[in-house]
Design a protein around this motif. Structure first.
Motif, short mmCIF file in Angstrom:
data_model
loop_
_atom_site.label_atom_id
_atom_site.label_comp_id
_atom_site.label_asym_id
_atom_site.label_seq_id
_atom_site.Cartn_x
_atom_site.Cartn_y
_atom_site.Cartn_z
N PRO A 18 0.81 -1.42 -0.09
CA PRO A 18 0.04 0.01 -0.10
C PRO A 18 0.90 1.21 -0.14
O PRO A 18 2.02 1.38 0.80
N LEU A 19 0.51 2.17 -0.85
CA LEU A 19 1.04 3.66 -0.99
C LEU A 19 0.64 4.50 0.12
O LEU A 19 -0.35 4.68 0.40
N PHE A 20 1.70 5.33 1.00
CA PHE A 20 1.30 6.17 1.83
C PHE A 20 2.08 7.26 1.64
O PHE A 20 3.29 7.16 1.02
N MET A 21 1.40 8.42 1.49
CA MET A 21 2.20 10.01 1.43
C MET A 21 2.25 10.35 2.74
O MET A 21 1.28 10.56 3.70
N ARG A 22 3.46 10.85 2.98
CA ARG A 22 3.61 11.83 4.21
C ARG A 22 4.19 13.21 3.77
O ARG A 22 5.07 13.14 3.01
N ILE A 23 3.24 14.10 4.19
CA ILE A 23 3.72 15.65 3.90
C ILE A 23 3.68 16.66 5.01
O ILE A 23 2.85 16.36 5.86
N GLN A 24 4.56 17.45 5.23
CA GLN A 24 5.05 18.23 6.11
C GLN A 24 5.38 19.55 5.96
O GLN A 24 6.01 19.83 4.78
N GLU A 25 4.75 20.55 6.55
CA GLU A 25 5.38 21.83 6.55
C GLU A 25 6.93 22.25 6.85
O GLU A 25 7.16 21.99 8.17
N LYS A 26 7.64 22.91 6.15
CA LYS A 26 8.73 23.36 6.60
C LYS A 26 8.88 24.64 7.03
O LYS A 26 8.60 25.64 6.30
N GLY A 27 8.86 24.85 8.31
CA GLY A 27 8.51 26.01 8.94
C GLY A 27 7.27 26.51 9.26
O GLY A 27 6.41 25.40 8.82
N GLY A 28 6.90 27.61 9.44
CA GLY A 28 5.35 28.01 9.59
C GLY A 28 4.86 27.33 10.65
O GLY A 28 5.39 27.18 11.87
N GLU A 29 3.56 26.75 10.55
CA GLU A 29 2.67 25.80 11.44
C GLU A 29 3.46 24.55 11.85
O GLU A 29 3.12 23.90 12.62
N LYS A 30 4.07 24.26 11.01
CA LYS A 30 4.83 22.71 10.78
C LYS A 30 3.73 21.47 11.02
O LYS A 30 3.86 20.59 11.53
N GLN A 31 2.61 21.76 10.28
CA GLN A 31 1.84 20.87 10.27
C GLN A 31 2.21 19.73 9.18
O GLN A 31 3.11 19.77 8.48
N GLN A 32 1.49 18.59 9.57
CA GLN A 32 1.94 17.44 8.59
C GLN A 32 0.70 16.59 8.42
O GLN A 32 -0.13 16.16 9.59
N LEU A 33 0.81 15.57 7.40
CA LEU A 33 -0.34 14.75 7.31
C LEU A 33 0.19 13.46 6.76
O LEU A 33 1.22 13.29 6.10
N THR A 34 -0.33 12.25 7.10
CA THR A 34 -0.12 10.96 6.45
C THR A 34 -1.41 10.32 5.84
O THR A 34 -2.39 10.12 6.87
N PHE A 35 -1.46 9.88 4.75
CA PHE A 35 -2.69 9.38 4.32
C PHE A 35 -2.30 8.39 3.11
O PHE A 35 -1.33 8.59 2.61
N PRO A 36 -3.32 7.63 2.89
CA PRO A 36 -2.80 6.46 1.84
C PRO A 36 -3.25 7.05 0.48
O PRO A 36 -4.34 7.93 0.18
N LEU A 37 -2.44 6.47 -0.52
CA LEU A 37 -2.80 6.75 -2.07
C LEU A 37 -3.06 5.43 -2.59
O LEU A 37 -2.73 4.53 -2.83
N VAL A 38 -4.56 5.46 -2.78
CA VAL A 38 -5.25 3.98 -3.18
C VAL A 38 -5.21 4.10 -4.61
O VAL A 38 -5.86 4.99 -5.26
N ALA A 39 -4.54 3.16 -5.33
CA ALA A 39 -4.52 2.96 -6.81
C ALA A 39 -6.16 2.37 -7.11
O ALA A 39 -6.59 1.41 -6.57
N SER A 40 -6.57 2.70 -8.46
CA SER A 40 -7.77 2.15 -8.64
C SER A 40 -7.45 0.50 -9.23
O SER A 40 -8.43 -0.11 -9.31
N ILE A 41 -6.20 0.21 -9.31
CA ILE A 41 -5.96 -1.12 -9.99
C ILE A 41 -4.73 -1.49 -9.11
O ILE A 41 -3.94 -1.02 -8.81
#
Length: 956
Positions: free
Chosen positions: A241-264
């Motif tokens: 399963p593919l997961f993306m982790r994205i976070q802000e550099k500086g600022g409020e430094k929020q971050q999210l982790t969520f799946p990237l679900v392929a249609s196939i």
């Protein structure tokens, strides 16, 4: 599900039964008395029946179901629940356990909350407060169990997935579009970001990476001035399963982790389960299969069955949730394989299981008729007139048994379904040594669940909505039952009516392996539900009974039953021998002052019970020998430890903020309206300002001085945690504390910094002596073992040194020069005397990358100390008692202008129907028009359960 009355064919009617049921020379026996040596058929049946009865008396199973008001919550919300605890053999309420434990476990394997509730005649209800100090946004597993259920493993526990959202104004929303380009074998993704409150997202510099759990597939930086974050991944390289982790550099430094679900799905897991357990040469067999995608969910596919000569033998396709079957008459040559096809022309070649040249097969035909068609097949070499036994079980009890001689290759018989209760029926074929040869489960459905009728009508906003309920059995007779009722707003909460309910849990619970996708679907009356239900039995019920445990029972269960709150233990002398007639004194302070005494028995054991209804209490237990001395006395308390848990992360669980559906956005909007209303109403006109003096930890050896730390957890919090392990206490109370993997090892972190532990001024690393080279997770295990030697009750407090201001003195005292300045690029330093050997991972850390936890114990002697002889402090997990669900009351003269935007309109945990089977409740609608979902489920606690849902329309 009707009462579990045990049906057995008596010896008196065997002759007539054979003429009507058996089409071969078989003999059906009643269950005679146990025999010492199973020499003949009757004795073997007796031995089998006796072994099962003994096993069930020693380990009677329990089943547990928990009804919650909904599946989606927000931080600060309350989870309302009711639990139903049953005897797994009879379906009535259990008399064995009286305390139920409920845990909320995050997807990072953190036990966020654990409570216990008392159960009376199997019923309990209560609430869990979802406060920010214990929870953060994400998916959680709610599991429930009794201490007795631990004897049957984690698979016997009740579990349910919930989501806890953080509806902050600046929360990000993610819109994703994922597609597969089959011609170029590329997985293309495109993502957009915006704020949940519809404000301008603004410029943000974001760092991101995509991983499949094995390797990083892509990474980079993204500036939010661009419209979308686009990219492609080689489809053939994706292994999970593919997961993306994205976070802000500086600022409020929020971050999210969520799946990237392929249609196939780029790959599948296709497993074959021959009916009866094996493929045997010359014996035709129904082969069931289940296909899962990389996300662990059933996937539709088609396939071609071929032999070693590449000849096509059969074509097939899935029926439901990746399940299907085909018929094969195998030969000893073998070489059979399936060519599976799915998605956009993807294929995979999978071989079938090996073929036995000699053996037997067990096949069951379960159609809409009132009997099961059972066939037993043998290879020619086994047609020797040897005796075999076929036995049928349900809920751990024997309902059918027959013996016959193998004088031909095919034996046929019909077994009336009425012999079995509703639920999973398990058939096993035994040889003359009572060794299980083949097993097959099937499902019996007598449609004998409770019939629940709910009467309501269309209503207005802020209107009183009555709900009239009537409960009857299969024959229409009224039933007294205990019911729980939840009412939720469809515009804010998605009621997933295909997930588990009390009916599916009782009929399936414990009898099938793995997770069942949409279990309620099998009882909605769809056209192919019966066929799919049998495929479910063939695939997820393929593992058989624990015959080794049944025929070789352990001396005693590993976990004792808890009928109520119990304080017990054992007293030993210096030679570890039990001390009889030792005087035991118990003291407790709190809401009730308790003083009790008793004597130990011949085995040195003691117990105190029948306590008043207490919520938080600690017990001091003291033991003295017959001469009144405690010297040389060893006191060991029986401590109920939390059950271990297996990390189960579902890759297809999509957080609310990813391609958010209208319900989630409406709930978010309502939460913001409520906060705005509070501010306008003067409740929180000014920003909250906390003014507090410094908390001081007694006896602390804090290098910065008393109260100088970034976070201080005092003795009061430790007392509330009681006998909770120190590690769990840290996870619950230290902000940002987590266990994370780095490369292949695990480490402790506070936010982004590794942790060093200091106990009573002594750093634990000084006691660490790793192997050369260190083994996997050796340092992690060392720290875990050290922390396991203490409980929260044995500490006075914890101080966290995170920022440089407070961590500097600790770094100077406990880190060597290389560790303080960072040693990237330098050779690894030799270990300092008594210190740990540096690892490759630590080369890139400096003193600024380390957080310190100063732990102060009551004994003040570090992590290694001895307790006082003959005295113990026991703090059980406090019992949680139910609170009243808030119910507004409106009248025509009501002038309240505060918005009513409740997502849970009503929660009623215990409606008791009358002798006429009637019950009633009511609630007030809110300011939201549309439809509400009403769910009613419950039991008579005597073997019958029921579930029903309706929609209530509310208009302006």
């Amino acid at each position: 599900m009707r009462s579990l009355t045990k049906f057995r064919l008596s010896l008196l009617n065997i002759t007539m039964s054979l003429l009507l049921i058996l089409l071969v020379n078989t003999s059906v026996f009643a269950q005679p008395k146990p025999a010492d040596t199973p020499e003949d058929a009757a004795s073997r049946l007796s031995y089998l029946s006796s072994a099962i009865d003994t096993f069930n008396k020693r380990l009677p199973p329990e089943k547990l179901f928990v009804h919650t008001d909904k599946n989606f919550y927000t931080l600060g919300d309350t989870l309302w629940f009711k639990s139903y605890l049953f005897n797994g053999l009879t379906g009535s309420y259990t008399t064995k356990s009286g305390i139920v434990y409920l845990d909320l476990i995050s997807d990072s394997a953190v036990l966020a909350k654990s409570i216990s509730v008392p159960a009376f005649i199997g019923l309990s209800w209560g609430q869990i407060s979802l406060q920010e100090e214990h929870f953060k946004e994400g998916f959680y597993t709610l599991r429930a169990y009794t201490n007795w259920m631990q004897n049957f493993g984690e698979q016997s526990f009740f579990s349910k997935r919930i989501y806890i959202a953080n509806p902050a104004k600046n929360h990000w929303l993610v819109s994703q579009s994922n597609a597969v380009n089959g011609s170029k074998n590329l997985f293309n993704y495109s993502l957009q970001f915006k704020r949940a409150d519809k404000e301008v997202f603004g410029y943000k510099n974001l760092q991101w990476q995509i991983s499949d759990g094995r390797k990083t597939q892509a990474r980079g930086n993204y500036e939010s001035i661009n419209n979308t974050l686009d990219g492609s991944i080689d489809f053939n390289t994706i292994k999970g399963p593919l997961f993306m982790r994205i976070q802000e550099k500086g600022g409020e430094k929020q971050q999210l982790t969520f799946p990237l679900v392929a249609s196939i799905s780029p790959d599948i897991d296709l497993q074959f389960m021959p009916e009866g357990g094996y493929l045997v040469s010359g014996l035709p067999c129904k082969v069931a299969f289940k296909a899962l995608d990389i996300y662990g969910k059933g996937i539709n596919l088609s396939g071609i069955l071929k032999n070693s000569q590449n000849e096509t033998l059969a074509e097939f396709e899935t029926i439901h949730k990746g399940m299907g079957s085909f018929i094969l008459n195998p030969t000893a040559a073998g070489g059979y394989y399936v060519l599976a096809k799915w998605g956009n022309g993807l294929t995979k070649k999978i071989p079938l299981p090996e073929i036995k040249t000699s053996g037997s097969a067990l096949q069951i035909g379960n159609t809409s008729s009132d009997s099961l068609r059972v066939e037993v097949l043998f290879t020619e070499d086994l047609v020797t007139r040897q005796e075999y036994t076929l036995a049928g079980f349900s809920a751990g009890q024997t309902y059918f048994s027959a013996t016959f001689k193998a004088d031909r290759q095919r034996m046929r018989l019909r077994v009336p379904k009425e012999l079995f209760p509703s639920g999973i029926a398990h058939f096993t074929l035994f040889n003359s040594k009572n060794e299980p040869l083949n097993e097959r489960i099937t499902f019996i459905n007598h449609s004998d669940i409770l019939n629940i009728e709910i009467a309501s009508a269309t209503h207005h906003l802020r209107d009183s909505v009555p709900l009239s309920i009537r409960v009857t059995d299969k024959k229409g007779k009224p039933v007294q039952a205990s019911l729980s009722v939840s009412v939720t707003d469809d515009s804010q909460v998605y009621p997933d009516l295909l997930q588990a309910n009390i009916v599916t849990e009782m009929l399936f619970g414990g009898g099938l392996k793995g997770d069942i996708e949409e279990p309620a679907w099998y009882f909605n009356g769809a056209e192919n539900t019966h066929e799919a239900l049998e495929l479910l039995m063939l695939t997820q019920g393929w593992t058989g009974y624990p015959w080794r445990d049944i025929f070789n029972p352990a001396i005693k269960p590993a976990f004792a039953a808890q009928p109520d709150l119990l304080v017990s233990g054992k007293v030993t002398n210096v030679l570890n021998k039990p001390v009889a007639n030792a005087k035991m004194v118990l003291l407790a302070k709190g809401k009730y002052n308790i003083i009790r005494d008793t004597l130990t028995n011949a085995e040195g054991r003691f117990e105190f019970r029948n306590f008043p209804p207490v919520d938080t209490v600690s017990f001091v237990v003291q033991s003295r020998n017959a001469r009144g001395k405690s010297f040389g006395i060893g006191l060991e308390m029986d401590v109920i430890k939390p059950a271990p848990f297996t990390l189960r992360h579902s890759a297809t669980d999509i957080p609310w903020f990813v391609s958010a559906d209208p319900r989630s956005l409406q709930l978010f909007s309502n939460m913001q309206k409520l906060k705005a209303d509070e501010n306008l109403g003067g409740k929180n006109v000014l920003k909250e300002v906390l003014i507090a003096g410094k908390r001081i930890i007694p006896k602390s050896k804090n290098l910065n001085g008393p109260g100088e730390a970034d976070q201080i957890i005092d003795e009061l919090a430790a007392q509330k945690a009681g006998d909770q392990s120190l590690l769990q206490f840290l996870q619950d109370n230290v902000k940002g504390f987590a266990i994370r993997s780095r490369d292949t090892d695990q480490y402790f972190y506070v936010n982004d910094k590794k942790v060093r532990f200091v106990v009573d001024g002594m750093e634990l690393n000084r006691f660490y002596a790793p192997d050369d080279p260190p083994t996997l997770n050796q340092y992690y295990q060392f720290i875990t073992d050290a922390l396991a030697s203490l409980t929260a009750a044995e500490i006075l407090g914890v101080e966290v040194m995170y920022n440089t201001k407070h961590a500097h003195k600790y770094a100077s005292s406990f880190l060597n020069i290389d560790e303080q300045i960072g040693n990237a690029g330098r050779p690894m330093p030799a270990p300092r005397p008594g210190g740990p050997r540096a690892s490759v991972r630590d080369q890139f850390l400096s003193g600024n990358d380390i957080a310190f936890l100063e732990i102060t114990t009551r004994a003040g002697q570090g992590i290694f100390f001895r307790k006082s002889a003959g005295i113990a402090v026991y703090r059980p997990l406090p019992l949680t008692w139910p609170k009243q669900f808030y119910r507004p009351k409106y009248s025509p003269a009501s002038t309240s202008k505060s918005p009513d935007l409740r997502s849970t309109l009503h929660w009623e945990p215990n409606i008791l129907t009358s002798l006429n089977g009637e019950g009633f409740t009511s609630f007030y609608s809110s300011d939201n028009s549309g439809t509400y979902t009403v769910i009613v489920q419950g039991s008579d606690m005597g073997g019958l359960v029921g579930f029903r849902n309706i929609k209530v329309t509310v208009g302006k």
